[in-house]
Write an enzyme that holds these catalytic residues in place. Structure first.
Site, short mmCIF file in Angstrom:
data_model
loop_
_atom_site.label_atom_id
_atom_site.label_comp_id
_atom_site.label_asym_id
_atom_site.label_seq_id
_atom_site.Cartn_x
_atom_site.Cartn_y
_atom_site.Cartn_z
NE ARG A 95 -2.21 -1.78 3.39
CZ ARG A 95 -2.73 -2.09 4.58
NH1 ARG A 95 -3.96 -1.75 4.86
NH2 ARG A 95 -2.03 -2.74 5.48
CG HIS A 129 -3.10 -2.78 -1.90
ND1 HIS A 129 -4.44 -2.93 -1.65
CD2 HIS A 129 -2.87 -1.45 -2.01
CE1 HIS A 129 -5.00 -1.73 -1.59
NE2 HIS A 129 -4.07 -0.83 -1.81
CE LYS A 191 -11.65 2.11 1.24
NZ LYS A 191 -10.98 0.82 1.44
C1 R5P Z 1 -7.89 -0.64 0.24
O1 R5P Z 1 -7.67 -0.05 -0.79
C2 R5P Z 1 -7.85 -2.13 0.36
O2 R5P Z 1 -8.30 -2.75 -0.80
C3 R5P Z 1 -8.64 -2.61 1.55
O3 R5P Z 1 -9.99 -2.24 1.35
C4 R5P Z 1 -8.14 -2.01 2.83
O4 R5P Z 1 -6.73 -2.05 2.89
C5 R5P Z 1 -8.70 -2.74 4.01
O5 R5P Z 1 -8.26 -2.15 5.19
P1 R5P Z 1 -9.24 -2.06 6.44
O6 R5P Z 1 -9.76 -3.43 6.69
O7 R5P Z 1 -8.35 -1.56 7.55
O8 R5P Z 1 -10.32 -1.08 6.09
#
Ligand code: R5P
Length: 292
Positions: A95, A129, A191
């Site tokens: 990430r 990711h 989101k």
């Molecule tokens: C974000 O872009 C990823 O695809 C996941 O949605 C994210 O890393 C999930 O993290 P959390 O469970 O802390 O929201």
């Protein structure tokens, strides 16, 4: 493969054994001793065959420790063979693929440089990711997708009236691929994550398509569960039927599993890139295919 040896790191023993079996390779276990100060000492049990070595070690929490252990295993393997493949079923730090805020370090680039310096011939990752991160590696990297395996599992649940949902716009391609293999449609939520606090908000307006449907939320990873929880709360308000979650890497930190279930998710399905309660989907076959 007669001349292949698979070395299982402590984070991926079970998966490494499965991979070795699939490619008919010799399997070597590694022992890990952690000293009171947190330092780890690794011993590889036995000698690899002459030929290619595959080191399997995921980097789920403790991320930094498991990463160092991957480096150490690879470095030892290089003493035995010039051809070492690092299988990193879950690669942390992906990430951190760009400088979002001034002064941030692109950590995945640092990790890529270390693997290169160690002399790895190839890296295999499951559902990295970020595709941007892939381009930061200056050596052959193969990213394999667990989506077909996740679909196969979800199909066995015999759900009807299914709609696939991506919790964010970044996951649209994944949701699209999932929906196509599942034989249904997909939608995506909007989101927004605060880059300083990490807090998540769903910014979508009413989504009438989800009403009365069984939903499968598809994501690459669940960490705190914040994204899935906010998405589920929103979808339940839209009067959907049941919510299922399919993700590759279930990190499930700090009670995330409990909180996700409390938010109304009926089932979480994940891959064995990270061992745990929800890791019911085996990815050894897709990794084996990428090795040979
Ligand atoms: C974000 O872009 C990823 O695809 C996941 O949605 C994210 O890393 C999930 O993290 P959390 O469970 O802390 O929201």
């Amino acid at each position: 493969m007669k001349n292949f040896t698979v070395i299982g790191g402590s984070a991926s023993e079970d998966l490494a054994k499965k991979i070795a079996k699939k490619i008919n390779a010799k399997y070597l276990k590694s022992d890990l001793r952690v000293f009171p100060d947190g330092e780890g000492k690794i011993t590889i049990n036995g000698k690899p065959k002459k030929g290619k070595i595959i080191v399997v070690q995921s980097t789920y929490p403790p991320v930094d420790s498991n990463l160092i252990r991957s480096f150490a295993l690879v470095s030892k393997a290089k003493q035995y063979s010039s051809n070492v493949t690092a299988v990193i079923p879950y690669l942390g730090y992906a990430r951190q693929d760009r400088e979002f805020l001034a002064g941030e370090i692109i950590s995945i680039k640092v990790i890529a440089k270390i693997f290169k310096a160690l002399g790895v011939s190839k890296i295999i990752i499951v559902d990295i990711h970020s595709k941007i991160a892939l381009n930061l590696f200056n050596l052959p990297v193969k990213n394999v997708s667990a989506v077909p395996q996740l679909v196969r599992y979800l199909k066995k649940l015999k759900l009807n009236n299914v709609l696939v949902v991506s919790p964010d716009q970044g996951g649209i391609q994944r949701a699209k691929e999932f929906a196509k293999l599942f034989g249904t449609n997909y939608v995506s939520l909007k989101k927004q994550r605060n880059r300083k606090t990490g807090k998540v908000q769903i910014k979508s307006s009413n989504l009438h398509q989800v009403k009365g449907k069984n939903l499968i939320l598809v994501d690459d990873m669940i960490s705190t569960g914040g994204s899935i929880i906010k998405a589920t709360e929103f979808l339940k308000k839209q009067k959907c039927k049941k919510v299922f979650v399919a993700c590759t890497h279930a990190l499930l930190r700090t009670d995330a599993e409990k909180k996700i279930r409390k938010a109304g998710v009926s089932k979480i399905v994940s891959a064995n890139t990270i061992p745990g309660n929800t890791a019911v989907v085996d990815v050894s076959e897709i990794i084996a295919k990428a090795i040979v």
